[in-house]
Enzyme design. Structure first.
Site, PDB file in Angstrom:
ATOM      1  N   SER A 259     -25.028 -20.615  -0.842  1.00  0.00           N
ATOM      2  CA  SER A 259     -25.692 -21.717  -0.131  1.00  0.00           C
ATOM      3  C   SER A 259     -25.990 -22.895  -1.045  1.00  0.00           C
ATOM      4  O   SER A 259     -25.866 -24.063  -0.626  1.00  0.00           O
ATOM      5  CB  SER A 259     -26.989 -21.217   0.503  1.00  0.00           C
ATOM      6  N   HIS A 317     -31.440 -24.059  -2.373  1.00  0.00           N
ATOM      7  CA  HIS A 317     -30.860 -25.017  -1.431  1.00  0.00           C
ATOM      8  C   HIS A 317     -31.196 -26.456  -1.841  1.00  0.00           C
ATOM      9  O   HIS A 317     -30.316 -27.334  -1.840  1.00  0.00           O
ATOM     10  CB  HIS A 317     -31.401 -24.762  -0.019  1.00  0.00           C
TER      11      HIS A 317
END
Length: 362
Positions: A259, A317
């Site tokens: 991610s 993230h």
């Protein structure tokens, strides 16, 4: 009647008598032998013929022998005795073996014949299928863009690591090297390897779908070489941000997934093309600009980091997104456009060798 006529008549009468007598002897002999042959065929063994006593006198018998000697007529030989086989079953062993052997060879040969025929048909079928499959794969590969071809290797690596998670004997090693945790003994290599690691199929599918969707845009914008550098480095950078966040908050635990690297790709495309239209996969009817999508993602991860949401690694993230934004705004000018000294150094190293004279010429 003259003496010559009398002699002729006597010779004729004598010849007829002799002929009749000789024929009678021959017929008697034939009948005797025929009776003996029929008796042998019925009884199965030869029966000795009884001696027939001659009814004629000695003189007549001598006369008959003399006639037979003059005419050179030999008495007919006895017919051969027919061969009667013995009832022995031992003589049937060889025919039995031959019958069994020939039958087995017949069916064995038929089975091998059928096998070879089926094998030839199956081999021909698989050759055709293989040729069709290779042709379809080649057509599919040629239909891909450069970006999709580039990320195919990344997706394959993630799928391989996902399969390794399903092997029980590899669980300890996977947990040590394919998850990032600042409290672990292994710190460096997991920063890179964890970006190729997914334990959940849904997590991997979602990440790979986003990567596939943005691959064409990012590769057309940067080129495959610069894209790979950004993808790998942003994965490591996002993991390092996660290390810092976990250490600062004292919340240690393993993290894994691509991610962070994918957020860098998404942020780079959205920063470079803020007016591009995007949509959520589950809600394709709602569209929004890439710039607004990037702002919403950064705000959500910042809130999750502050509020301590632990469902996602929001620090990773956020670190990947900031890395992608920074690279488009500043990093491309500072890093990629200043690569010429390094490339020249590599060129000199590659061209310097035996036979070049030491001047760098090829």
């Amino acid at each position: 009647m003259s003496s010559i006529g009398v002699a002729a008549v006597m010779m004729a009468v004598r010849g007829s008598v002799f002929r009749w007598v000789s024929e009678d002897i021959i017929n008697k002999h034939y009948l005797t032998n025929r009776f003996t042959l029929q008796t042998q065929q019925r009884c199965g063994f030869r029966k000795l013929a009884k001696k027939v006593e001659p009814k004629k006198g000695v003189a007549e018998e001598a006369e008959q022998n003399e006639i037979l000697q003059k005419k050179n007529v030999a008495p007919p030989p006895d017919p051969p005795t027919p061969h009667v086989p013995t009832r022995s079953f031992g003589r049937l062993v060889k025919p039995l073996v031959f019958t069994i052997g020939f039958t087995g060879c017949s069916f064995g040969g038929a089975a091998i014949w059928q096998y070879e025929s089926l094998k030839s048909k199956v081999q021909s079928y698989f050759d055709d299928v293989k040729a069709d499959w290779l042709e379809k794969v080649n057509q599919w590969w040629n239909s891909l863009s450069d970006g999709q071809k580039t990320v195919t290797g990344i997706i394959a690596a993630n799928a391989l690591v996902f399969c390794c998670w399903r092997v029980p004997s590899l669980q300890r090693s996977m947990l040590k090297y394919f998850t990032s945790n600042p409290a672990s003994k292994a710190l460096c290599w997991p920063m890179l390897l964890s970006t190729f690691s997914h334990y959940s199929l849904f997590h991997m599918a979602a990440n790979m779908y986003v990567l596939w969707s943005f691959s064409t845009s990012i590769v057309n914008m940067m080129g495959k070489e610069q894209f790979m550098a950004l993808y790998l480095s942003s994965g490591v950078i996002s993991t390092f941000v996660s290390y810092v966040s976990k250490t600062a908050m004292g919340r240690f635990g393993p993290s894994l997934g691509a991610s962070g690297a994918i957020m860098a790709v998404l942020a780079a495309v959205c920063t470079k093309m803020p007016e591009a239209k995007l949509a959520i996969i589950f809600l394709p009817m709602f569209t929004f600009t890439a710039g607004n999508a990037l702002k919403a993602i950064v705000a959500l991860d910042a809130a999750g980091l502050v509020l301590g949401w632990r469902f996602f690694d929001h620090a990773a993230h956020l670190g990947g997104a900031l890395c992608g934004i920074w690279y488009i705004v500043y990093g491309h000018e500072l890093i990629w456009k200043n690569r010429e000294p390094l490339v020249k150094m590599w060129h000199d190293f590659r061209t310097r060798g035996p036979g070049t004279g030491g001047n760098g010429s090829i």
